[in-house]
Design a protein around this motif. Structure first.
Motif, PDB file in Angstrom:
ATOM      1  N   GLU B  70      36.942  56.417  67.586  1.00  0.00           N
ATOM      2  CA  GLU B  70      36.656  54.992  67.676  1.00  0.00           C
ATOM      3  C   GLU B  70      37.849  54.248  67.116  1.00  0.00           C
ATOM      4  O   GLU B  70      38.461  54.688  66.154  1.00  0.00           O
ATOM      5  N   ARG B  71      38.111  53.115  67.691  1.00  0.00           N
ATOM      6  CA  ARG B  71      39.201  52.315  67.185  1.00  0.00           C
ATOM      7  C   ARG B  71      38.643  51.284  66.192  1.00  0.00           C
ATOM      8  O   ARG B  71      37.773  50.486  66.539  1.00  0.00           O
ATOM      9  N   LEU B  72      39.137  51.324  64.968  1.00  0.00           N
ATOM     10  CA  LEU B  72      38.759  50.308  63.976  1.00  0.00           C
ATOM     11  C   LEU B  72      39.922  49.338  63.870  1.00  0.00           C
ATOM     12  O   LEU B  72      40.971  49.675  63.329  1.00  0.00           O
ATOM     13  N   ARG B  73      39.717  48.143  64.380  1.00  0.00           N
ATOM     14  CA  ARG B  73      40.827  47.192  64.486  1.00  0.00           C
ATOM     15  C   ARG B  73      41.440  46.906  63.117  1.00  0.00           C
ATOM     16  O   ARG B  73      40.742  46.549  62.166  1.00  0.00           O
ATOM     17  N   GLY B  74      42.723  47.110  63.033  1.00  0.00           N
ATOM     18  CA  GLY B  74      43.427  46.868  61.792  1.00  0.00           C
ATOM     19  C   GLY B  74      43.371  48.010  60.800  1.00  0.00           C
ATOM     20  O   GLY B  74      44.139  48.044  59.842  1.00  0.00           O
TER      21      GLY B  74
END
Lengths: 128, 128
Positions: B70-74
């Motif tokens: 999953e991409r966790l923004r920042g």
DNA sequence: CCATGTGTATTAATACAACAATACACATGC
DNA sequence: GCATGTGTATTGTTGTATTAATACACATGG
């Protein structure tokens, strides 16, 4: 020898010429290709499997460099006399070593118990 | 998580980005990478293994497409929540199936008895 | 001699992998 | 706000791998 000795999978990620070389290695080491036996011509193999003759030639050339095959001028390629008969079990098992090491590494990454993997492989080999 | 979790072999025929994706698949399925766990940044991995950051980014991108990450923004990339904990043994064993089938085929071409191959693999796995 | 059969050298087309150098969007923490 | 940290899109270059198309040299057998 018939062109059907090779099991070519054109869709595989593994290059065709390498598929041929590796099968030659194993078939010769296992004795299924006897010393002095004449191989199918590059055009036969290429025609049978619908691939380019140069692809087969490349495989034969590599096998010759490795000492597996001999070139009989005007006749074709034959299993080298040096490789008389079947290699020792230890020698043949060595050809599987790297692949077995990969299986072991992957099984460990998957945290699979050794017994489970061995049972599964046993079932696959037994059913062949 | 440390950048050393990946075992990159730059000399291998297998592309680097695919080595990373496949290791991710197995490490997550096996539970060695827990759900929600933060992965090392692309720049960390690239620096540690002396490879290009975009190569790592490519691997992470593919893993995200597969639903592994999953991409966790920042923040970075983390193991997807969907993959909570370890998969079933059957599911993990399925990831080895194709490789085991290859071993079986090669062993047959080498005319090696199944017991010999199993004993060898058992020794390799046990010693790890 | 010549038709037919070998293998193969050469060239080209295509695709892929990796790297490099930027620049950007976003989130965090001082 | 701003420095710093994420991942990523973009463009270009380099090197390599694989396969294909063509033409050639050579040996055999009638």
């Amino acid at each position: 020898m018939d062109a059907s000795i090779f099991a070519i999978q054109p869709t595989s990620a593994e290059p065709i010429y390498r598929q041929i070389v590796e099968q030659l290695r194993r078939l010769i080491a296992g004795g299924q290709l006897a010393s002095g036996e004449l191989l199918p011509s590059v055009r036969d193999v290429a025609g049978f499997h619908a691939i380019n003759p140069m692809t087969v030639s490349r495989a034969y050339g590599i096998a010759e460099t490795e000492g597996l095959l001999e070139r009989l001028r005007g006749k074709g390629m034959a299993v080298a006399a040096m490789h008389r008969g079947t290699q020792s079990q230890a020698h043949r098992l060595a050809l599987l070593e790297a692949q077995l090491a990969d299986v072991a590494r992957h099984a460990q990454e998957l945290e699979l118990p050794a017994e489970l993997v061995l049972r599964r492989l046993s079932k696959i080999m037994g059913g062949s």
